[in-house]
Design an enzyme around this catalytic site. Sequence first.
Site, short mmCIF file in Angstrom:
data_model
loop_
_atom_site.label_atom_id
_atom_site.label_comp_id
_atom_site.label_asym_id
_atom_site.label_seq_id
_atom_site.Cartn_x
_atom_site.Cartn_y
_atom_site.Cartn_z
CB SER A 43 10.50 4.77 23.04
OG SER A 43 11.86 4.51 22.99
NE ARG A 44 8.81 2.51 28.66
CZ ARG A 44 8.47 1.18 28.88
NH1 ARG A 44 7.72 1.07 30.04
NH2 ARG A 44 8.49 0.21 28.24
N GLY A 55 -3.53 4.09 20.52
CA GLY A 55 -2.91 3.73 21.80
C GLY A 55 -4.32 3.73 22.66
NE ARG A 56 -6.29 0.37 26.22
CZ ARG A 56 -6.15 -0.18 24.94
NH1 ARG A 56 -6.18 0.34 23.86
NH2 ARG A 56 -6.15 -1.62 25.51
CG ASP A 70 -9.37 2.37 16.57
OD1 ASP A 70 -8.83 1.40 17.06
OD2 ASP A 70 -10.40 2.36 16.22
CD GLU A 113 -12.33 3.60 23.47
OE1 GLU A 113 -11.43 3.92 23.16
OE2 GLU A 113 -12.67 2.40 23.28
CG HIS A 141 -11.19 0.37 20.61
ND1 HIS A 141 -10.93 0.84 21.94
CD2 HIS A 141 -9.99 0.06 20.35
CE1 HIS A 141 -9.73 0.27 22.37
NE2 HIS A 141 -9.41 -0.20 21.43
CB VAL A 142 -12.32 -0.85 14.40
CG1 VAL A 142 -13.82 -0.52 14.50
CG2 VAL A 142 -11.49 0.22 13.49
N GLY A 143 -9.15 -1.32 16.21
CA GLY A 143 -7.77 -1.54 15.85
C GLY A 143 -7.64 -3.05 15.63
#
Lengths: 313, 349
Positions: free
Chosen positions: A174-175, A231-232, A256, A261, A279-281
């Site tokens: 992570s950051r 995520g994206r 996902d 999209e 994209h059903v998260g």
Amino acid sequence: MDSIGVLLPIPMSPYLEQELEKRFNLLKLWTAPHKTQFIKDHATSIRAIVGNASAGADAELIDSLPKLEIVASYSVGIDKVDLKYCKEKGVRVTNTPDVLTEDVADIAIGLSLAVMRRLCESDRYVRSGLWKKGDYKLTTKFTGKTVGIIGMGRIGKAVAKRAEAFSCPIAYFSRSGKPDLKYKYYPTVVELASNCDVLVVVCPLTEETRHIINREVMNALGPKGVLINIGRGPHVDEPELVSALLEGRLGGAGLDVYQNEPEVPEELFGLENVVLLPHVGSGTVETRNAMADLVIGNLEAHFLNKPLLTPVV
Amino acid sequence: MEFCLQIPTRQEAKMARLQFRDANEDDVPSEELPHLLLIHPPSSFTRLPSEICEKFRVLKAWESPLSLDQFLISHARSIQALLIRGFLMINTDILQQLPALKLIITISVGVNHIDMAECRRRGISVTNAGSVYSEDVADIAVGLYIDVLRKLSAADRYVRQGLWSSKGNYPFGSKLGGKRVGIVGLGSIGLEVAKRLEAFGCIISYNSRREKPTSSYPFYSIISELAANSDALIICCALTEQTHHMINKEVFASLGRDGVIVNVGRGAIIDEKELVKCLVSGKIRGAGFDVFENEPQVPEELFTLDNVVLSPHTAIFTPESLQSVKEVLIANVEAFFLNKPLVTPVMDE
């Protein structure tokens, strides 16, 4: 409040629309034959936008709505909202954290199991009648595999908790390292990828994290590694992902989200080591209702001059 | 009783026996090694461990030109151990032809294909896979449950058919968190399933032959009561006379329209015909199956349903599980011939 114009750019959920219509003057952009004209016609009455993962508010849209006060996103990720510009213009922004954390984490594990144990593929095997001709082949055990998580926010932690129940050692990037976490921290994504079996992308999309999964990371994850993207889409260099999978440099992927999209690279359709979800998260009845309630709650709070429930800006 | 044996020609059989004898030439004369009988060849994924071949004279019934009955008669006095997979019912018919038999090793964890009472009467020990498969089976149970509730396989089909672009977003699934899950059979597999699902926020209770004093999960002695208080049933128990068709019409009705069933036990624990009717008519929300009553036959009415997930009995088929069961098999056989306690004996009720 029913004179307050709320712009809804695309359909999101019948429940959300119904609740918005009860309280506001809901303006459904997708029903307009000329979108730009529609915006112009309603510019003076639109005081709120309801966005989501696909449709947000960029500078152009914000400029075309001089009365805009708040963007309430029906999502937790707000990469489609120009936050800097909203701050400059004094436009508030809210999202829907927490209520969807569990569902999204569930999908990360579901995708991991589906890819490694070939759940979707072996379901196809049965439905096509192939089981009568012979047994399905060996698949890869999930329990005990090392799960690497990019982004240790709410969802990342929920993924870790679930994976731990499968005796999976957890590592993360992570950051900054989080000293209160008992998991192994790697200072770079490539190092994390080299040291895990399943790599889960679950950080926010920003300029820094765009294409955080690139060719080098995929090669490091390797021919037995599995990439899970909840995520994206732009977190992953999608053309590179396709070639890594086709060439066998990457063992498998559970996706996902995608670059553009609802377009999904068709080269992936014939692969048995990928699972493709639309994209059903957060896509359960329970969670989408809770998200809608939070959007409504934030809008009501704003227009009643009360503190916002889940402000981002 | 019908056997699926490949009957080789006399010439092929003679060659096979000669090859086998040649392989043993440099070792202890094969007559002196204890005899281990295999009725069927090992699965296509695996091979008989070399440790077994070195320590025992392996009798391969399927390679003989004799019928199974004749083969058993010809070796009756020497066979002390039998290694099986689960295809053949080991009952009195077979056992009475093997008077020297003292040990049955099954590669499976289930022992529904063995007449355990008859083995007890004859003083024959039985070993199975123990708990080596439990993690992999639990992973499949959880995977199937997530798949049914969140429609993973159905949504994957939707994307691959190009429907996301043309038809729009996929319909919502159902959240796992907060679901009341009833585990049927809280053995090694059931406990692994419970542990996993708790991390997803599921609330666990169970039905078992007897209440487990070491478990803190709520116990229901009557299966339909478990069903009435659950959103899902996950079948992890053994197939016995008592559990045959235990999951029946009454249980489906108690579980209700929103209920989900996942079966990783044995197909015949569920009244399959009745469940299919319920799935087709919407009396049950959905089901995930790794096992069926008459494998590899699967009721074709299920093929067009999006609320079911079908798995071809793959739960144990990972390299890790196959390696682990080989180790258990070797350990049991060695223990037996050294007169030491068996590693994974199947205990009596």
